[in-house]
Design an enzyme around this catalytic site. Sequence first.
Site, PDB file in Angstrom:
ATOM      1  N   LYS A  13      54.570  50.456  29.238  1.00 12.87           N
ATOM      2  CA  LYS A  13      54.919  49.811  27.955  1.00 12.87           C
ATOM      3  C   LYS A  13      56.353  50.123  27.538  1.00 12.87           C
ATOM      4  O   LYS A  13      57.094  49.227  27.168  1.00 12.87           O
ATOM      5  CB  LYS A  13      54.010  50.324  26.828  1.00 12.87           C
ATOM      6  CG  LYS A  13      52.621  49.795  26.821  1.00 12.87           C
ATOM      7  CD  LYS A  13      51.912  50.144  25.521  1.00 12.87           C
ATOM      8  CE  LYS A  13      51.945  51.583  25.070  1.00 12.87           C
ATOM      9  NZ  LYS A  13      51.274  52.595  25.872  1.00 12.87           N
ATOM     10  N   ARG A  88      47.271  50.806  17.551  1.00 11.75           N
ATOM     11  CA  ARG A  88      46.543  51.635  18.514  1.00 11.75           C
ATOM     12  C   ARG A  88      45.046  51.615  18.235  1.00 11.75           C
ATOM     13  O   ARG A  88      44.256  52.075  19.037  1.00 11.75           O
ATOM     14  CB  ARG A  88      46.982  53.074  18.422  1.00 11.75           C
ATOM     15  CG  ARG A  88      48.179  53.530  19.234  1.00 11.75           C
ATOM     16  CD  ARG A  88      48.081  53.368  20.686  1.00 11.75           C
ATOM     17  NE  ARG A  88      48.377  54.543  21.462  1.00 11.75           N
ATOM     18  CZ  ARG A  88      49.597  54.896  21.900  1.00 11.75           C
ATOM     19  NH1 ARG A  88      50.642  54.175  21.629  1.00 11.75           N
ATOM     20  NH2 ARG A  88      49.751  55.967  22.638  1.00 11.75           N
TER      21      ARG A  88
END
Length: 211
Positions: A13, A88
């Site tokens: 990422k 998240r």
Amino acid sequence: MKLVLLGKPGSGKGSEAELLAKTLKVPQISMGDILRSIEREKTEIGRMVSAYIDKGELVPDELAMTIFKERISKPDCKKGLLLDGFPRYLEQANELDKLMKIDKAIYLDVPDDLIIKRLSNRRSCSNCGAVYNLITNPPKKEGVCDKCGKDLYIRNDDKPETIKNRLKIYNEQTKPVVNFYSNKGILIKIDGSKSIDEVHKNVLKALGKSA
Ligand code: AMP
């Protein structure tokens, strides 16, 4: 363009976010980087953040949301942004939904065995946060950052026992966020096991953009 980049820890990422933010000329908002810089300040909040990061656990939602909202209120985020490591968990995805309309969520798909190999070979710069991999992207001089010359270190959360915990937490808490964007019809799934360059090319292609 407002984008979210999703993936397990070690899925690439951060590397892709850096390239994509440059290509699209939008700020890269990395919650992990922001939290690590707070950690380095050695304040009361820094010590609290550190306790969560070191165990591979997520920082409590209220604190993470406050930090996030403060960052996105800055003028550079007005036209577009790339969120790396946020949301998240589902509560954060719902909160984000109330704050802005996300155009696409990019999910970098990588199997667990490759994640473990990548994270155990990851080295990070103690000063500028640059990230290396001893196998695929080693620094020119062992233990020294190419960019700023400071020492490289192994993040506490990249140690074997913590990697397993982070993968468990990902499966329990972050995986539902992938489904959240899939249900909205804006999820782009990319094979994250390829090289950094290939992943970047494939992400741009999927977004209909050129390098
Ligand atoms: P990362 O660099 O993205 O792997 O993030 C490192 C650590 O920062 C995570 O293991 C969490 O402890 C914390 N963290 C990053 N993003 C978030 C977030 N959105 N909410 C809560 N904690 C986060």
